[in-house]
Scaffold this motif. Structure first.
Motif, PDB file in Angstrom:
ATOM      1  N   PRO A  80       8.916  -1.601  -8.947  1.00 38.08           N
ATOM      2  CA  PRO A  80       7.832  -1.328  -8.008  1.00 38.08           C
ATOM      3  C   PRO A  80       6.648  -0.658  -8.697  1.00 38.08           C
ATOM      4  O   PRO A  80       6.782   0.407  -9.298  1.00 38.08           O
ATOM      5  N   TRP A  81       5.495  -1.272  -8.580  1.00 40.64           N
ATOM      6  CA  TRP A  81       4.294  -0.852  -9.303  1.00 40.64           C
ATOM      7  C   TRP A  81       3.751   0.487  -8.817  1.00 40.64           C
ATOM      8  O   TRP A  81       3.555   1.414  -9.613  1.00 40.64           O
ATOM      9  N   PHE A  82       3.499   0.613  -7.512  1.00 34.57           N
ATOM     10  CA  PHE A  82       2.817   1.809  -7.004  1.00 34.57           C
ATOM     11  C   PHE A  82       3.646   3.084  -7.197  1.00 34.57           C
ATOM     12  O   PHE A  82       3.101   4.113  -7.628  1.00 34.57           O
ATOM     13  N   PRO A  83       4.950   3.080  -6.912  1.00 35.91           N
ATOM     14  CA  PRO A  83       5.734   4.288  -7.192  1.00 35.91           C
ATOM     15  C   PRO A  83       5.693   4.691  -8.664  1.00 35.91           C
ATOM     16  O   PRO A  83       5.680   5.893  -8.982  1.00 35.91           O
ATOM     17  N   LYS A  84       5.657   3.700  -9.570  1.00 43.71           N
ATOM     18  CA  LYS A  84       5.589   4.033 -10.992  1.00 43.71           C
ATOM     19  C   LYS A  84       4.245   4.665 -11.347  1.00 43.71           C
ATOM     20  O   LYS A  84       4.168   5.560 -12.199  1.00 43.71           O
ATOM     21  N   ILE A  85       3.169   4.194 -10.716  1.00 47.78           N
ATOM     22  CA  ILE A  85       1.860   4.802 -10.937  1.00 47.78           C
ATOM     23  C   ILE A  85       1.903   6.265 -10.502  1.00 47.78           C
ATOM     24  O   ILE A  85       1.447   7.158 -11.231  1.00 47.78           O
ATOM     25  N   LYS A  86       2.443   6.532  -9.323  1.00 45.48           N
ATOM     26  CA  LYS A  86       2.514   7.903  -8.811  1.00 45.48           C
ATOM     27  C   LYS A  86       3.333   8.797  -9.740  1.00 45.48           C
ATOM     28  O   LYS A  86       2.915   9.912 -10.084  1.00 45.48           O
ATOM     29  N   GLU A  87       4.507   8.309 -10.145  1.00 42.51           N
ATOM     30  CA  GLU A  87       5.351   9.097 -11.046  1.00 42.51           C
ATOM     31  C   GLU A  87       4.646   9.358 -12.375  1.00 42.51           C
ATOM     32  O   GLU A  87       4.761  10.443 -12.951  1.00 42.51           O
ATOM     33  N   GLY A  88       3.908   8.352 -12.856  1.00 42.76           N
ATOM     34  CA  GLY A  88       3.176   8.515 -14.104  1.00 42.76           C
ATOM     35  C   GLY A  88       2.095   9.578 -13.998  1.00 42.76           C
ATOM     36  O   GLY A  88       1.897  10.372 -14.923  1.00 42.76           O
ATOM     37  N   VAL A  89       1.394   9.607 -12.868  1.00 47.83           N
ATOM     38  CA  VAL A  89       0.354  10.617 -12.665  1.00 47.83           C
ATOM     39  C   VAL A  89       0.972  12.014 -12.614  1.00 47.83           C
ATOM     40  O   VAL A  89       0.425  12.967 -13.190  1.00 47.83           O
ATOM     41  N   TYR A 144       2.742  -3.730  12.941  1.00 50.84           N
ATOM     42  CA  TYR A 144       3.091  -3.273  11.592  1.00 50.84           C
ATOM     43  C   TYR A 144       4.452  -2.599  11.547  1.00 50.84           C
ATOM     44  O   TYR A 144       4.767  -1.717  12.345  1.00 50.84           O
ATOM     45  N   ASP A 145       5.267  -3.028  10.592  1.00 48.26           N
ATOM     46  CA  ASP A 145       6.571  -2.431  10.314  1.00 48.26           C
ATOM     47  C   ASP A 145       6.743  -2.418   8.800  1.00 48.26           C
ATOM     48  O   ASP A 145       7.001  -3.460   8.193  1.00 48.26           O
ATOM     49  N   SER A 146       6.593  -1.260   8.189  1.00 49.84           N
ATOM     50  CA  SER A 146       6.630  -1.181   6.733  1.00 49.84           C
ATOM     51  C   SER A 146       7.956  -1.669   6.165  1.00 49.84           C
ATOM     52  O   SER A 146       8.003  -2.242   5.071  1.00 49.84           O
ATOM     53  N   GLU A 147       9.034  -1.464   6.895  1.00 48.94           N
ATOM     54  CA  GLU A 147      10.355  -1.870   6.411  1.00 48.94           C
ATOM     55  C   GLU A 147      10.509  -3.387   6.355  1.00 48.94           C
ATOM     56  O   GLU A 147      11.359  -3.903   5.632  1.00 48.94           O
ATOM     57  N   ALA A 148       9.694  -4.099   7.108  1.00 48.55           N
ATOM     58  CA  ALA A 148       9.808  -5.565   7.167  1.00 48.55           C
ATOM     59  C   ALA A 148       9.100  -6.247   6.000  1.00 48.55           C
ATOM     60  O   ALA A 148       9.306  -7.443   5.763  1.00 48.55           O
ATOM     61  N   LEU A 149       8.285  -5.510   5.275  1.00 50.27           N
ATOM     62  CA  LEU A 149       7.539  -6.106   4.169  1.00 50.27           C
ATOM     63  C   LEU A 149       8.414  -6.201   2.926  1.00 50.27           C
ATOM     64  O   LEU A 149       9.109  -5.250   2.563  1.00 50.27           O
ATOM     65  N   ALA A 150       8.384  -7.350   2.274  1.00 55.76           N
ATOM     66  CA  ALA A 150       9.234  -7.578   1.097  1.00 55.76           C
ATOM     67  C   ALA A 150       8.446  -8.319   0.030  1.00 55.76           C
ATOM     68  O   ALA A 150       7.465  -9.021   0.312  1.00 55.76           O
ATOM     69  N   TYR A 151       8.890  -8.194  -1.215  1.00 51.40           N
ATOM     70  CA  TYR A 151       8.252  -8.923  -2.316  1.00 51.40           C
ATOM     71  C   TYR A 151       8.386 -10.436  -2.125  1.00 51.40           C
ATOM     72  O   TYR A 151       7.459 -11.190  -2.391  1.00 51.40           O
ATOM     73  N   GLU A 152       9.583 -10.849  -1.699  1.00 53.72           N
ATOM     74  CA  GLU A 152       9.832 -12.275  -1.511  1.00 53.72           C
ATOM     75  C   GLU A 152       9.393 -12.680  -0.107  1.00 53.72           C
ATOM     76  O   GLU A 152      10.093 -12.444   0.864  1.00 53.72           O
ATOM     77  N   SER A 153       8.218 -13.245  -0.009  1.00 55.95           N
ATOM     78  CA  SER A 153       7.680 -13.662   1.282  1.00 55.95           C
ATOM     79  C   SER A 153       6.863 -14.930   1.084  1.00 55.95           C
ATOM     80  O   SER A 153       6.376 -15.207  -0.028  1.00 55.95           O
ATOM     81  N   PRO A 154       6.694 -15.727   2.132  1.00 58.75           N
ATOM     82  CA  PRO A 154       5.888 -16.953   2.010  1.00 58.75           C
ATOM     83  C   PRO A 154       4.464 -16.659   1.525  1.00 58.75           C
ATOM     84  O   PRO A 154       3.916 -17.422   0.716  1.00 58.75           O
ATOM     85  N   THR A 199       1.012  -8.363 -10.600  1.00 56.90           N
ATOM     86  CA  THR A 199       0.612  -7.018 -10.200  1.00 56.90           C
ATOM     87  C   THR A 199      -0.248  -7.078  -8.951  1.00 56.90           C
ATOM     88  O   THR A 199      -0.099  -6.264  -8.029  1.00 56.90           O
ATOM     89  N   TYR A 200      -1.150  -8.054  -8.919  1.00 64.02           N
ATOM     90  CA  TYR A 200      -2.010  -8.236  -7.754  1.00 64.02           C
ATOM     91  C   TYR A 200      -1.171  -8.461  -6.493  1.00 64.02           C
ATOM     92  O   TYR A 200      -1.420  -7.852  -5.447  1.00 64.02           O
ATOM     93  N   VAL A 201      -0.177  -9.293  -6.596  1.00 63.67           N
ATOM     94  CA  VAL A 201       0.624  -9.663  -5.422  1.00 63.67           C
ATOM     95  C   VAL A 201       1.625  -8.575  -5.052  1.00 63.67           C
ATOM     96  O   VAL A 201       1.648  -8.085  -3.918  1.00 63.67           O
ATOM     97  N   TYR A 202       2.455  -8.176  -6.001  1.00 60.60           N
ATOM     98  CA  TYR A 202       3.508  -7.218  -5.692  1.00 60.60           C
ATOM     99  C   TYR A 202       2.974  -5.800  -5.545  1.00 60.60           C
ATOM    100  O   TYR A 202       3.485  -5.008  -4.748  1.00 60.60           O
ATOM    101  N   GLY A 203       1.935  -5.462  -6.328  1.00 59.31           N
ATOM    102  CA  GLY A 203       1.329  -4.145  -6.193  1.00 59.31           C
ATOM    103  C   GLY A 203       0.683  -3.961  -4.833  1.00 59.31           C
ATOM    104  O   GLY A 203       0.749  -2.879  -4.242  1.00 59.31           O
ATOM    105  N   TYR A 204       0.077  -5.023  -4.318  1.00 55.31           N
ATOM    106  CA  TYR A 204      -0.532  -4.930  -2.994  1.00 55.31           C
ATOM    107  C   TYR A 204       0.538  -4.813  -1.917  1.00 55.31           C
ATOM    108  O   TYR A 204       0.348  -4.124  -0.907  1.00 55.31           O
ATOM    109  N   THR A 205       1.677  -5.448  -2.133  1.00 54.41           N
ATOM    110  CA  THR A 205       2.800  -5.273  -1.212  1.00 54.41           C
ATOM    111  C   THR A 205       3.238  -3.817  -1.186  1.00 54.41           C
ATOM    112  O   THR A 205       3.527  -3.256  -0.125  1.00 54.41           O
TER     113      THR A 205
END
Length: 281
Positions: A80-89, A144-154, A199-205
């Motif tokens: 997961p991109w965004f959590p890694k950015i946060k941990e890095g900061v 909106y349901d944050s739990e319903a969002l997944a990397y693998e989506s149409p 990164t564009y796709v999964y990071g935005y997710t």
């Protein structure tokens, strides 16, 4: 034997250097001296987005200008991109021994600042965010349901497979709505095109999944929000911010009327005036 030792020594040195180069999921350029300010760009943007801001700030402040992994020339990281950015900061602040830190973040960078500020173990003293929300997904996705969002989506599969010309056309259309400055529209579009596609796709997710609306009640440092009004107008913008920030006890909110998402591009004089006022108070 001496040759083997030299090869082993060189190999260890190269491994060490590579490890150092990849220490953080971002690159940072430091300019100026004084109280540290971490400048976080928005999604796909590089630190160049802060060029005019840094020119003004670096006379009195130590500016740490970030470009995140997968954007510009910065190598990608696994999701997961965004959590890694946060941990890095968090690691960066600790390793650099930064104190009394101001965070200045635009869009995703502002959301990152909110995320950091919800945890009280950081050396943050103030948060200044530009057109950023604690739950971007709630604004964009019906029911909106944050739990319903997944990397693998149409949608993600479609984005990953989109041909270059179609992606460029999409980026151009998006950029035209993000700033009213024609010259800067080209810059914003090019940042999108240069971004690593995964990164564009999964990071935005990652961004859409993040919902900080309940957690912002924990923020105990001053927060200033500088917001745009376009494309929906001032009243709609006021309503959106009131709902999204309902759990933040105290904050200063000002709207730059007639500006789109890149407030610093659409009304730079207003932006710098409000920025310095916030820093000095």
């Amino acid at each position: 034997m001496k040759t083997i030792r030299r090869i082993l020594t060189l190999s260890i040195l190269l491994i060490t250097l590579c490890g150092t180069a990849q220490q953080y999921p971002f690159e940072v350029e430091v300019k100026g001296k004084g109280q540290p300010i971490l400048l976080f760009p928005g999604f796909t943007c590089t630190g160049e987005v802060w060029e005019a801001t840094v020119a003004a700030l670096s006379k009195d402040y130590e500016c740490h200008v970030f470009t995140f992994a997968g954007f510009g020339e910065v190598p990608v990281v696994e999701k997961p991109w965004f959590p890694k950015i946060k941990e890095g900061v968090e690691s960066y602040i600790k390793n650099q021994n930064l104190k009394n830190v101001v965070v200045l973040g635009h869009s995703l960078g502002g959301t990152l600042g909110l995320w950091l500020a919800t945890e009280n173990d950081h050396a943050l003293s103030k948060l200044i965010i530009i057109d950023a929300l604690p739950a971007t997904g709630a604004l964009m996705i019906p029911n909106y349901d944050s739990e319903a969002l997944a990397y693998e989506s149409p949608w993600n599969k479609q984005m990953l497979s989109m041909e270059a010309k179609a992606f460029e056309a999409m980026a151009e259309q998006m950029a035209s709505g993000m700033t009213l400055n024609k010259e800067k529209q080209v810059l914003v579009k090019n940042w999108m095109l240069k971004a690593d596609r995964e990164t564009y796709v999964y990071g935005y997710t990652d961004l859409l999944k993040l919902d900080l609306r309940a957690d912002i009640v924990k923020i105990n440092i001053p927060v200033t929000i500088l917001a745009a009004t376009e494309p929906y107008g001032l009243e709609m913008a006021k309503s959106t911010y009131a709902k999204q920030y309902a759990n933040l006890e105290d904050y200063d909110l000002e709207f730059a009327e007639g500006t789109a998402h890149f407030v610093m591009y659409d009304n730079p004089s207003w932006f710098q005036e409000k920025l310095f006022h916030s820093l000095e108070n």
